[in-house]
Design a protein around this motif. Structure first.
Motif, PDB file in Angstrom:
ATOM      1  N   GLY A  47      13.562  -4.329 -10.514  1.00 22.40           N
ATOM      2  CA  GLY A  47      12.188  -4.626 -10.116  1.00 22.40           C
ATOM      3  C   GLY A  47      12.120  -5.488  -8.872  1.00 22.40           C
ATOM      4  O   GLY A  47      11.279  -5.263  -7.997  1.00 22.40           O
ATOM      5  N   ASN A 112       0.827  -1.466  -1.931  1.00 20.86           N
ATOM      6  CA  ASN A 112       0.374  -2.715  -2.542  1.00 20.86           C
ATOM      7  C   ASN A 112       0.060  -2.551  -4.032  1.00 20.86           C
ATOM      8  O   ASN A 112       0.333  -3.443  -4.839  1.00 20.86           O
ATOM      9  CB  ASN A 112      -0.863  -3.240  -1.802  1.00 20.86           C
ATOM     10  CG  ASN A 112      -0.524  -3.751  -0.413  1.00 20.86           C
ATOM     11  OD1 ASN A 112       0.639  -4.006  -0.098  1.00 20.86           O
ATOM     12  ND2 ASN A 112      -1.527  -3.896   0.430  1.00 20.86           N
ATOM     13  N   ILE A 113      -0.511  -1.407  -4.399  1.00 16.78           N
ATOM     14  CA  ILE A 113      -0.777  -1.145  -5.820  1.00 16.78           C
ATOM     15  C   ILE A 113       0.530  -1.036  -6.589  1.00 16.78           C
ATOM     16  O   ILE A 113       0.655  -1.525  -7.725  1.00 16.78           O
ATOM     17  CB  ILE A 113      -1.624   0.132  -5.973  1.00 16.78           C
ATOM     18  CG1 ILE A 113      -3.043  -0.112  -5.431  1.00 16.78           C
ATOM     19  CG2 ILE A 113      -1.691   0.567  -7.437  1.00 16.78           C
ATOM     20  CD1 ILE A 113      -3.888   1.138  -5.342  1.00 16.78           C
ATOM     21  N   ALA A 114       1.526  -0.393  -5.981  1.00 19.62           N
ATOM     22  CA  ALA A 114       2.836  -0.288  -6.628  1.00 19.62           C
ATOM     23  C   ALA A 114       3.465  -1.664  -6.821  1.00 19.62           C
ATOM     24  O   ALA A 114       4.074  -1.943  -7.865  1.00 19.62           O
ATOM     25  CB  ALA A 114       3.757   0.611  -5.801  1.00 19.62           C
ATOM     26  N   ALA A 116       1.878  -4.535  -7.211  1.00 23.93           N
ATOM     27  CA  ALA A 116       1.160  -5.204  -8.300  1.00 23.93           C
ATOM     28  C   ALA A 116       1.590  -4.659  -9.662  1.00 23.93           C
ATOM     29  O   ALA A 116       1.738  -5.427 -10.629  1.00 23.93           O
ATOM     30  CB  ALA A 116      -0.349  -5.021  -8.108  1.00 23.93           C
ATOM     31  N   SER A 117       1.812  -3.364  -9.759  1.00 25.85           N
ATOM     32  CA  SER A 117       2.216  -2.761 -11.031  1.00 25.85           C
ATOM     33  C   SER A 117       3.594  -3.248 -11.460  1.00 25.85           C
ATOM     34  O   SER A 117       3.813  -3.597 -12.635  1.00 25.85           O
ATOM     35  CB  SER A 117       2.215  -1.232 -10.908  1.00 25.85           C
ATOM     36  OG  SER A 117       0.928  -0.750 -10.575  1.00 25.85           O
ATOM     37  N   ILE A 118       4.533  -3.282 -10.523  1.00 24.09           N
ATOM     38  CA  ILE A 118       5.895  -3.711 -10.852  1.00 24.09           C
ATOM     39  C   ILE A 118       5.921  -5.191 -11.234  1.00 24.09           C
ATOM     40  O   ILE A 118       6.577  -5.588 -12.200  1.00 24.09           O
ATOM     41  CB  ILE A 118       6.845  -3.434  -9.674  1.00 24.09           C
ATOM     42  CG1 ILE A 118       6.977  -1.926  -9.457  1.00 24.09           C
ATOM     43  CG2 ILE A 118       8.226  -4.044  -9.932  1.00 24.09           C
ATOM     44  CD1 ILE A 118       7.767  -1.550  -8.228  1.00 24.09           C
ATOM     45  N   THR A 120       3.552  -6.883 -12.512  1.00 21.57           N
ATOM     46  CA  THR A 120       2.933  -6.995 -13.839  1.00 21.57           C
ATOM     47  C   THR A 120       3.943  -6.713 -14.943  1.00 21.57           C
ATOM     48  O   THR A 120       4.019  -7.440 -15.951  1.00 21.57           O
ATOM     49  CB  THR A 120       1.752  -6.015 -13.960  1.00 21.57           C
ATOM     50  OG1 THR A 120       0.766  -6.327 -12.965  1.00 21.57           O
ATOM     51  CG2 THR A 120       1.114  -6.094 -15.331  1.00 21.57           C
ATOM     52  N   VAL A 121       4.731  -5.657 -14.777  1.00 25.95           N
ATOM     53  CA  VAL A 121       5.742  -5.311 -15.783  1.00 25.95           C
ATOM     54  C   VAL A 121       6.779  -6.420 -15.916  1.00 25.95           C
ATOM     55  O   VAL A 121       7.174  -6.805 -17.026  1.00 25.95           O
ATOM     56  CB  VAL A 121       6.429  -3.983 -15.408  1.00 25.95           C
ATOM     57  CG1 VAL A 121       7.618  -3.709 -16.332  1.00 25.95           C
ATOM     58  CG2 VAL A 121       5.432  -2.840 -15.484  1.00 25.95           C
ATOM     59  N   THR A 136       0.547 -12.993 -12.693  1.00 23.90           N
ATOM     60  CA  THR A 136       0.641 -11.764 -11.905  1.00 23.90           C
ATOM     61  C   THR A 136      -0.335 -11.784 -10.734  1.00 23.90           C
ATOM     62  O   THR A 136       0.018 -11.414  -9.602  1.00 23.90           O
ATOM     63  CB  THR A 136       0.349 -10.536 -12.787  1.00 23.90           C
ATOM     64  OG1 THR A 136       1.325 -10.475 -13.831  1.00 23.90           O
ATOM     65  CG2 THR A 136       0.390  -9.265 -11.976  1.00 23.90           C
ATOM     66  N   THR A 137      -1.557 -12.227 -10.985  1.00 20.07           N
ATOM     67  CA  THR A 137      -2.566 -12.281  -9.928  1.00 20.07           C
ATOM     68  C   THR A 137      -2.143 -13.224  -8.812  1.00 20.07           C
ATOM     69  O   THR A 137      -2.212 -12.887  -7.620  1.00 20.07           O
ATOM     70  CB  THR A 137      -3.924 -12.726 -10.503  1.00 20.07           C
ATOM     71  OG1 THR A 137      -4.322 -11.823 -11.535  1.00 20.07           O
ATOM     72  CG2 THR A 137      -4.982 -12.756  -9.418  1.00 20.07           C
ATOM     73  N   THR A 140       1.274 -11.889  -7.041  1.00 18.24           N
ATOM     74  CA  THR A 140       1.033 -10.699  -6.227  1.00 18.24           C
ATOM     75  C   THR A 140       0.220 -11.039  -4.983  1.00 18.24           C
ATOM     76  O   THR A 140       0.519 -10.558  -3.882  1.00 18.24           O
ATOM     77  CB  THR A 140       0.303  -9.626  -7.045  1.00 18.24           C
ATOM     78  OG1 THR A 140       1.069  -9.315  -8.214  1.00 18.24           O
ATOM     79  CG2 THR A 140       0.116  -8.362  -6.230  1.00 18.24           C
TER      80      THR A 140
END
Length: 208
Positions: A47, A112-114, A116-118, A120-121, A136-137, A140
């Protein structure tokens, strides 16, 4: 007659039998915990590598946007007449500035969305849901603002001429690779702009 006496087989005591099972169970639990720890480390490392790579792509899109649209068209035209193939590609891209801007924005937002997703995980593995959302917020936002926006755009603006020529060909490849998606958003934004009672060309502020 001769009598043969058979000795009874050796029997383990109940304490010894249960102790063996307990040791076996402990070994299984230890093995499972080691596998789980190794998996967590691999996920974290993978990650982290993915986030760093995606931040580099985000920096690429942000710096390309500011570099390309900060150059005067006269300079690009003059550079193209010198026979510089990079300038010719850049000139072709700017023949449709709306599509070029959509290309850069779509690419940057996907990246950028990717990210944030990673993130988060990764964070969700270590924190409960509530704190994980906050962490996360914050994480990111800091990563994208610093390494995906502010620093790259400052670099792109300071080195606009060289960087715009350098990224011209890669941006062309991105446009080709994401062509269906870019065509969709290009058409949608063009139609939506028809309902906005102001300047409809979203790239106009960059070209003035």
């Amino acid at each position: 007659p001769r009598v043969v006496v058979h000795s009874p087989p050796f029997a383990r005591g109940p304490g010894e039998s249960s102790g063996g099972r307990a040791r076996g169970e402990r070994r299984l639990i230890d093995s499972a915990l080691r596998c789980q720890a190794m998996t967590s480390v691999l996920v974290l490392a993978g990650g982290a590598v993915a986030v760093v790579s995606l931040l580099a792509l985000s920096a690429f899109f942000s710096s390309s946007e500011i570099a390309v649209f900060s150059l005067p068209s006269e300079w690009i035209d003059a550079q193209a007449t010198t026979g510089d193939d990079r300038a010719k590609v850049l000139e072709e891209l700017l023949d449709d500035p709306h599509r070029l801007l959509v290309t850069l924005l779509v690419g940057n937002n996907i990246v950028n969305i990717a990210i944030a997703s990673i993130v988060t995980v990764l964070v969700a593995q270590s924190l409960p849901p509530g704190p994980a959302v906050v962490a996360t917020t914050v994480l990111t936002s800091v990563l994208i603002l610093l390494f995906g926006e502010i620093v790259p755009k400052a670099y792109g603006l300071a080195n606009a001429k060289d960087w715009a020529l350098t990224v011209a060909a890669p941006v062309r490849y991105v446009e080709m690779g994401l062509s269906p998606l870019i065509t969709l958003f290009d058409g949608v934004t063009t139609r939506l702009n028809a309902f906005i009672p102001v300047e409809t060309d979203i790239e106009t502020p960059y070209l003035e």
